[in-house]
Design an enzyme around this catalytic site. Sequence first.
Site, PDB file in Angstrom:
ATOM      1  N   LYS A 262      -8.437 -10.144  -8.322  1.00 52.08           N
ATOM      2  CA  LYS A 262      -7.688  -9.612  -9.467  1.00 52.08           C
ATOM      3  C   LYS A 262      -6.344  -9.113  -8.947  1.00 52.08           C
ATOM      4  O   LYS A 262      -6.294  -8.474  -7.880  1.00 52.08           O
ATOM      5  CB  LYS A 262      -8.490  -8.474 -10.104  1.00 52.08           C
ATOM      6  CG  LYS A 262      -7.871  -7.888 -11.365  1.00 52.08           C
ATOM      7  CD  LYS A 262      -8.758  -6.779 -11.928  1.00 52.08           C
ATOM      8  CE  LYS A 262      -8.256  -6.263 -13.268  1.00 52.08           C
ATOM      9  NZ  LYS A 262      -9.138  -5.207 -13.837  1.00 52.08           N
TER      10      LYS A 262
ATOM     11  N   SER B 167     -10.503  -6.155 -18.632  1.00 51.30           N
ATOM     12  CA  SER B 167      -9.211  -6.657 -18.191  1.00 51.30           C
ATOM     13  C   SER B 167      -9.292  -7.662 -17.038  1.00 51.30           C
ATOM     14  O   SER B 167      -8.309  -8.335 -16.764  1.00 51.30           O
ATOM     15  CB  SER B 167      -8.328  -5.487 -17.738  1.00 51.30           C
ATOM     16  OG  SER B 167      -8.916  -4.832 -16.612  1.00 51.30           O
TER      17      SER B 167
ATOM     18  N   SER C 231     -14.136  -3.215 -17.417  1.00 48.66           N
ATOM     19  CA  SER C 231     -13.346  -4.413 -17.118  1.00 48.66           C
ATOM     20  C   SER C 231     -13.934  -5.404 -16.127  1.00 48.66           C
ATOM     21  O   SER C 231     -13.377  -6.478 -15.942  1.00 48.66           O
ATOM     22  CB  SER C 231     -11.953  -4.009 -16.631  1.00 48.66           C
ATOM     23  OG  SER C 231     -11.174  -3.676 -17.743  1.00 48.66           O
TER      24      SER C 231
HETATM   25  N1  GLN Z   1     -10.999  -1.855 -22.100  1.00 51.63           N
HETATM   26  C1  GLN Z   1     -10.831  -0.620 -21.419  1.00 51.63           C
HETATM   27  C2  GLN Z   1      -9.384  -0.178 -21.530  1.00 51.63           C
HETATM   28  O1  GLN Z   1      -8.634  -0.867 -22.123  1.00 51.63           O
HETATM   29  C3  GLN Z   1     -11.273  -0.709 -20.002  1.00 51.63           C
HETATM   30  C4  GLN Z   1     -10.302  -1.355 -19.103  1.00 51.63           C
HETATM   31  C5  GLN Z   1     -10.747  -1.354 -17.673  1.00 51.63           C
HETATM   32  O2  GLN Z   1     -11.935  -1.174 -17.373  1.00 51.63           O
HETATM   33  N2  GLN Z   1      -9.796  -1.520 -16.777  1.00 51.63           N
HETATM   34  O3  GLN Z   1      -8.994   0.838 -21.055  1.00 51.63           O
END
Ligand code: GLN
Length: 485
Positions: free
Chosen positions: A76, A151, A175
């Site tokens: 990532k 994400s 994410s």
């Molecule tokens: N969907 C969550 C957010 O937008 C989690 C994102 C993540 O785990 N990086 O904050």
Amino acid sequence: MINLTLKQLSAMLAQKQLSSVELTQSCLERIARLDPGLNAFVTVDAEKSLAQARAADALIAAGRAQPLTGIPVAHKDIFCAKGWRTSCGSKMLANFVSPYDAHVVEKLNAAGAVLLGKTNMDEFAMGSSTETCFFGPVRNPWDRARVPGGSSGGSAAAVAARMAPAAIGTDTGGSIRQPAALSGICGLKPTYGVVSRYGMIAFASSLDQGGPMAKSAEDLALMLNAMAGFDARDSTSLERPAEDYTAQLELPLQGLRIGVPKEYFGAGLCADVAAAVEAALAQFERLGATRISISLPNSGLSVPAYYVIAPAEASSNLSRFDGVRYGYRAPEYANLADMYCKSRAQGFGAEVKRRILIGTYVLSHGYYDAYYLKAQKIRRLIAQDFAAAYRQCDLILGPTSPSVAFALGAKSSDPVQMYLIDIYTVAANLAGLPAMSIPCGFGEGGMPVGLQLAGNYFAEAKMLNAAHQYQLATDWHLRQPAGTE
Ligand code: GLN
């Protein structure tokens, strides 16, 4: 070859049936062929990857191979890797070439893994669909009109489309688990502190945790073995004896107590997801586990608490992007203050700005007690719910996400709808607990459904054991999206 597990690939490399250069080359060819339609990778550098592959082949030839030596891994684009552009999905860092390696990257390098490329992600990991990235959205390999989840959607799509045998991601509120679920792969968020955050670009420091994404639970265990470990440069890194996460994989599940929270099966859960998760529960019962009804009474407060705490920490973490030291700087400005304003206004996307505004607001004098402090108290209550639950059961099972992958654009104009789909994942981050997602069937439109297995602190090996036994009895995790052959 593309469907082989890490263990099988490792055995082929050890027996010289395959070289790391050949394996890396074949991944690079798949990326060249499939990625134009998926956009999972932000940066690919064949020369760099092949140089690492040659070094891995030399280690293997010298009899110095470890389990991941020669295995290509997609990263990532939130993990700093020396000499690689590390963009975090943002215009702010679109030209940032990291001068150092994240701890996880150092560990994977030391294990002899090959960095296959940097994967696309929501900007600064803020999102649940991988649509907020500066480099355009990622598409779901199962249906290119749908999102892969987020994400870490680029890493999920890379593994799902068999462009990479494994990948790494980060999980602040789901994410790793949610894109794994929506893309039909496996992903694990470790206990907070097990994987060092050094060199992992910070979103919400008290919630962020790196972890592996792969095709099977066994592969996750091998990856976690290489990623976990104490690092003095992260003050929240835990100093504990090294653990072999593969050690318990083969244990029978006889007597395992699986808690099923009633709050995870209420309104908002789509029927197709509920049916697949129910079928998985029945499978676990056939494997010897017992099902226990439990309650996590404060579950409904996890999304509101998370969306106060995560933006609060993000607003502080992202203050370092000011156009002065590194990252984007506006080309024209009147004075220093104007340079800060214009650089941040032009460098950040809409979702990141929304979080900075929310975070700054909830931390401001007069609102701190009402929002931030209140959210921290709820966070404690949520952790207490889990502590009570783990006195009754060994693992908690439920859906990872309330629905299968949705269409691109379906939720991007409504942030609250986007936030609400994190309902089953954010609680583990608030409590610092480990949790994982594995495929357990298909739902609407033939899209994969993910099952979440969560455990008490340091229960990773137990979770992986349950997931592995389930995967020995089922083949959902072996399915490959059509059109990625
Ligand atoms: N969907 C969550 C957010 O937008 C989690 C994102 C993540 O785990 N990086 O904050």
